[in-house]
Each structure stands twice: as C-alpha cells, then as structure tokens.
Design a protein around this motif. Structure first.
Motif, PDB file in Angstrom:
ATOM      1  N   LYS A  97       0.882  -1.171   0.000  1.00 61.71           N
ATOM      2  CA  LYS A  97       0.000   0.000   0.000  1.00 61.71           C
ATOM      3  C   LYS A  97       0.928   1.232   0.000  1.00 61.71           C
ATOM      4  O   LYS A  97       1.617   1.482   0.991  1.00 61.71           O
ATOM      5  N   ILE A  98       0.962   1.944  -1.124  1.00 62.34           N
ATOM      6  CA  ILE A  98       1.876   3.085  -1.236  1.00 62.34           C
ATOM      7  C   ILE A  98       1.068   4.371  -1.354  1.00 62.34           C
ATOM      8  O   ILE A  98       0.139   4.461  -2.159  1.00 62.34           O
ATOM      9  N   SER A  99       1.382   5.361  -0.532  1.00 62.97           N
ATOM     10  CA  SER A  99       0.775   6.676  -0.712  1.00 62.97           C
ATOM     11  C   SER A  99       1.881   7.719  -0.887  1.00 62.97           C
ATOM     12  O   SER A  99       3.056   7.428  -0.674  1.00 62.97           O
ATOM     13  N   VAL A 100       1.456   8.913  -1.290  1.00 62.78           N
ATOM     14  CA  VAL A 100       2.420   9.948  -1.658  1.00 62.78           C
ATOM     15  C   VAL A 100       2.216  11.182  -0.799  1.00 62.78           C
ATOM     16  O   VAL A 100       1.083  11.567  -0.506  1.00 62.78           O
ATOM     17  N   ALA A 101       3.309  11.801  -0.395  1.00 60.03           N
ATOM     18  CA  ALA A 101       3.239  13.122   0.241  1.00 60.03           C
ATOM     19  C   ALA A 101       4.202  14.019  -0.525  1.00 60.03           C
ATOM     20  O   ALA A 101       5.179  13.519  -1.094  1.00 60.03           O
ATOM     21  N   GLU A 102       3.917  15.320  -0.557  1.00 58.44           N
ATOM     22  CA  GLU A 102       4.785  16.212  -1.331  1.00 58.44           C
ATOM     23  C   GLU A 102       5.488  17.223  -0.449  1.00 58.44           C
ATOM     24  O   GLU A 102       4.874  17.827   0.435  1.00 58.44           O
ATOM     25  N   GLY A 108      14.830  20.707   3.798  1.00 59.89           N
ATOM     26  CA  GLY A 108      15.615  19.789   4.624  1.00 59.89           C
ATOM     27  C   GLY A 108      14.938  18.450   4.850  1.00 59.89           C
ATOM     28  O   GLY A 108      13.742  18.279   4.607  1.00 59.89           O
ATOM     29  N   LEU A 109      15.769  17.522   5.340  1.00 61.32           N
ATOM     30  CA  LEU A 109      15.320  16.141   5.559  1.00 61.32           C
ATOM     31  C   LEU A 109      14.211  16.078   6.618  1.00 61.32           C
ATOM     32  O   LEU A 109      13.224  15.354   6.471  1.00 61.32           O
ATOM     33  N   GLY A 110      14.379  16.860   7.690  1.00 66.47           N
ATOM     34  CA  GLY A 110      13.383  16.873   8.763  1.00 66.47           C
ATOM     35  C   GLY A 110      12.053  17.395   8.241  1.00 66.47           C
ATOM     36  O   GLY A 110      10.982  16.829   8.519  1.00 66.47           O
ATOM     37  N   HIS A 111      12.117  18.439   7.449  1.00 67.78           N
ATOM     38  CA  HIS A 111      10.919  19.018   6.847  1.00 67.78           C
ATOM     39  C   HIS A 111      10.248  18.003   5.911  1.00 67.78           C
ATOM     40  O   HIS A 111       9.012  17.912   5.870  1.00 67.78           O
ATOM     41  N   ALA A 112      11.054  17.210   5.207  1.00 66.17           N
ATOM     42  CA  ALA A 112      10.491  16.177   4.322  1.00 66.17           C
ATOM     43  C   ALA A 112       9.726  15.131   5.151  1.00 66.17           C
ATOM     44  O   ALA A 112       8.622  14.724   4.786  1.00 66.17           O
ATOM     45  N   VAL A 113      10.303  14.720   6.277  1.00 64.60           N
ATOM     46  CA  VAL A 113       9.620  13.739   7.140  1.00 64.60           C
ATOM     47  C   VAL A 113       8.289  14.312   7.621  1.00 64.60           C
ATOM     48  O   VAL A 113       7.260  13.625   7.631  1.00 64.60           O
ATOM     49  N   LEU A 114       8.292  15.595   7.969  1.00 64.02           N
ATOM     50  CA  LEU A 114       7.078  16.248   8.491  1.00 64.02           C
ATOM     51  C   LEU A 114       5.918  16.194   7.487  1.00 64.02           C
ATOM     52  O   LEU A 114       4.759  16.145   7.879  1.00 64.02           O
ATOM     53  N   GLN A 115       6.244  16.169   6.202  1.00 62.80           N
ATOM     54  CA  GLN A 115       5.188  16.139   5.176  1.00 62.80           C
ATOM     55  C   GLN A 115       4.394  14.820   5.217  1.00 62.80           C
ATOM     56  O   GLN A 115       3.320  14.714   4.637  1.00 62.80           O
ATOM     57  N   PHE A 213       7.097  14.240  15.274  1.00 67.48           N
ATOM     58  CA  PHE A 213       6.445  15.231  14.405  1.00 67.48           C
ATOM     59  C   PHE A 213       6.276  16.585  15.109  1.00 67.48           C
ATOM     60  O   PHE A 213       6.480  17.633  14.504  1.00 67.48           O
ATOM     61  N   GLU A 214       5.888  16.523  16.411  1.00 63.21           N
ATOM     62  CA  GLU A 214       5.740  17.789  17.170  1.00 63.21           C
ATOM     63  C   GLU A 214       7.054  18.547  17.177  1.00 63.21           C
ATOM     64  O   GLU A 214       7.085  19.769  17.061  1.00 63.21           O
ATOM     65  N   LEU A 215       8.158  17.792  17.339  1.00 62.06           N
ATOM     66  CA  LEU A 215       9.476  18.419  17.414  1.00 62.06           C
ATOM     67  C   LEU A 215       9.897  18.965  16.053  1.00 62.06           C
ATOM     68  O   LEU A 215      10.498  20.034  15.955  1.00 62.06           O
ATOM     69  N   LEU A 216       9.547  18.240  15.011  1.00 65.17           N
ATOM     70  CA  LEU A 216       9.866  18.718  13.657  1.00 65.17           C
ATOM     71  C   LEU A 216       9.080  19.983  13.330  1.00 65.17           C
ATOM     72  O   LEU A 216       9.587  20.896  12.672  1.00 65.17           O
ATOM     73  N   ALA A 217       7.833  20.033  13.806  1.00 70.19           N
ATOM     74  CA  ALA A 217       6.965  21.178  13.490  1.00 70.19           C
ATOM     75  C   ALA A 217       7.503  22.471  14.088  1.00 70.19           C
ATOM     76  O   ALA A 217       7.266  23.561  13.550  1.00 70.19           O
ATOM     77  N   PHE A 229      16.561  16.316  10.360  1.00 70.16           N
ATOM     78  CA  PHE A 229      15.929  15.227  11.103  1.00 70.16           C
ATOM     79  C   PHE A 229      16.758  14.900  12.354  1.00 70.16           C
ATOM     80  O   PHE A 229      16.216  14.638  13.427  1.00 70.16           O
ATOM     81  N   THR A 230      18.087  14.967  12.183  1.00 68.15           N
ATOM     82  CA  THR A 230      18.988  14.684  13.315  1.00 68.15           C
ATOM     83  C   THR A 230      18.689  15.602  14.504  1.00 68.15           C
ATOM     84  O   THR A 230      18.731  15.171  15.659  1.00 68.15           O
ATOM     85  N   ASP A 231      18.398  16.877  14.237  1.00 69.63           N
ATOM     86  CA  ASP A 231      18.119  17.823  15.334  1.00 69.63           C
ATOM     87  C   ASP A 231      16.835  17.421  16.069  1.00 69.63           C
ATOM     88  O   ASP A 231      16.750  17.520  17.293  1.00 69.63           O
ATOM     89  N   ALA A 232      15.835  16.972  15.320  1.00 67.72           N
ATOM     90  CA  ALA A 232      14.586  16.532  15.965  1.00 67.72           C
ATOM     91  C   ALA A 232      14.838  15.286  16.809  1.00 67.72           C
ATOM     92  O   ALA A 232      14.275  15.133  17.898  1.00 67.72           O
TER      93      ALA A 232
END
Ligand code: G1P
Length: 288
Positions: A97-102, A108-115, A213-217, A229-232
């Motif tokens: 089951k694959i879904s997409v986020a943009e 940055g990597l952390g911002h990408a995870v947050l999406q 996610f809260e920390l990334l936000a 992502f490392t900082d989060a």
C-alpha cells in the motif's frame, strides 16, 4: 511497539549525481537493473512493513509511477512469451500500500519527514533514505525493528566511519548497552571532525515514535540552513531514551559516485546470472 508504516524520502534534488539526476530522479537510477526506490520498498516489505509513504518533490512523480502497472508493456511481453521478464515487471506493480506526500520546497530532511505526518498519524514508523542501500543477512530495517520492539523505543542505524568521512553524516554520542546496541546521549548533524562525539555515523534507516512530528513542526533550521531530522532526534532523546543499532551487513551510498559504482559491482558479484562474467572482467582489468 508494532511498526506498520515506513516513510521513504525521495524529495531531494540529487545534486551529488548530476547530470544524470537532472531529468531522472536519482531514486530511479538503478542498482544493476532495479531502481533504488524499488530496492528500498522491497527492503521495507521484507522487514514486515505494510504501508509505505513516499515523500517526493514537484517533478518527481516518476518515482511513484514506477509502481504502477504498465499494461501495454505487459501485453507486449505476454504476446512474445517473455514470461520471465513479465514476472520481473509485475514485481514492481503495487508491491505494498503506497501513498504519496509532497515536499513543496527543499527545506531539509526533517521538513520532508514532516510532510508525511497526516499519512502516518499517531503510530511509530520507520524512515528510510534511498541513497543508502544495504546488503545484509537480515534486512537492515528488520534488524532495527527488532531492537526497537525489544526496547519499545526509537532506534537509528549506526556505522563506524573513517574520521575523514565524519563531516558527511549525523554523528552520535553513544554508550554500548548490549550486542550491537547503544544508548544515544547526543546526535549532531555533520560536525567538524574535531567536534565529533564519536566515529559512529547515522545511516539512512530509523525507527521513530510519532512525537517526533511535534518536534519537527517547531524545528529551526540547523546545518546547511535546513530543518534537520537529526536535530529533531536530538530533541527526542531529551524526552525518551533512544538507541543506535550497529547493523550487520554492508552499506552502499548511491548518492556518491564511487558508492554507486561499488553497489553495481557488489550486488553484481552476488547475481548468479552475472557474477562469472563480471568477475572475469574485473580480474582482467585489475591485472592489466
Ligand atoms: C542524511 C542525514 C545524516 C545521515 C545521512 C546518512 O544526510 O541528514 O544524518 O548520516 O543522511 O546517509 P544527507 O546524506 O542527506 O546529507
């Protein structure tokens, strides 16, 4: 904890592999004949992951298209009796089951995870970076999941690197607490060699809890002006114990030219249909 979902980050610009990544997403560049993204999806599935979220950036839809069925191609192969190829092609049709986020901007990597927050929801999940691919006796992610389940805590993949390589990675401050297992006290993104707490680098496989996610936000830009992502994870380590696992196996960096070539050779030498010819070729050029 039970981990069902994995987030694969495929939003990067691939600048380290230009010019080939100018038009073709680097995640589509192959390991021999299989796009890196498929190699990573297969690792996730082999590790027991049920749902995959792929984070892409605008213009990288090919990464997702690869998992769609190409009826015309299948008909063509079927009509010509090319059953083996048909089998190979079908392996990449909706394997999970694959879904997409943009990720709209390269923040940055952390911002990408947050999406991927909405798609993941409130459950622990894995993060996978398709630049890093592994040749392991048990899938690298599965090794991490076993440790995460045993400790009921986040776990990152660790690899000892040469001192000169330290500024390329997230580096951890770690104490050994078990077989291949380390408790992490600090994580720092791309430190200068003299400031590095160890020579243990984070590789692109993580198991994390949804509070990240809260920390990334609320994350502020760090190394390179990006939300890391490392900082989060560093912030997360102040809330709960987090661990590193020195996985068993070989890691290839597909985002590095020598790493890319090494992966072709390393995996090629393991392929029964290719190994003999490849070995003979390598011997012939090495003894020249
Ligand atoms: C990323 C992470 C870094 C990690 C590395 C592993 O860096 O930010 O902490 O060590 O992946 O490959 P990047 O390769 O995106 O610069």
């Amino acid at each position: 904890m039970k981990v069902r979902k994995a987030v694969i980050l495929a939003a990067g610009m691939g600048t380290r592999m230009l010019p080939s990544s100018k038009v073709i997403p680097k995640e589509i560049l192959p390991v021999i004949d299989t796009p890196a993204i498929q190699v990573v999806v297969e690792e996730a599935i082999a590790s027991g992951i049920e749902e995959i979220v792929i984070v892409i950036s605008p213009g990288k839809a090919t990464v997702i298209d690869h998992f769609n069925c190409n009826l015309e191609l299948e008909r063509h192969l079927e009509e010509r009796g090319k059953h083996e190829l048909l089998e190979i092609v079908r392996r990449s049709n909706n394997p999970a089951k694959i879904s997409v986020a943009e990720q709209q901007s390269p923040l940055g990597l952390g911002h990408a995870v947050l999406q991927a927050r909405a798609a993941v929801g409130d459950e622990p999940f894995a993060v996978m970076l398709p630049d890093d691919i592994f040749d392991c006796p048990r899938p690298c992610l599965r090794q991490l999941l076993d440790a995460a389940e045993a400790k009921d805590a986040p776990v990152v993949a660790l690899l000892k690197v040469a001192r000169s390589e330290i500024p390329k990675y997230g580096i951890v401050d770690a104490t050994r607490v078990g077989e291949r297992l380390y408790e992490l006290h600090g994580l720092v993104e791309k430190p200068p060699i003299e400031k590095a707490p160890s020579d243990f680098a984070i590789m692109g496989r993580y198991v994390v809890t949804p509070d990240v996610f809260e920390l990334l936000a609320v994350g502020k830009p760090g190394a390179g002006g990006e939300i890391q992502f490392t900082d989060a994870l560093m912030a997360l380590s102040k809330r709960r114990k987090i661990y590193g696992y020195e996985f068993e196996g070989i890691r290839y960096d597909l985002g590095d030219r020598v790493g890319f070539i090494s992966a072709q050779i390393g995996f090629g030498l393991k392929r029964p249909d290719l190994a003999d010819r490849l070995r003979a070729y390598l011997q012939s050029i090495i003894t020249q």
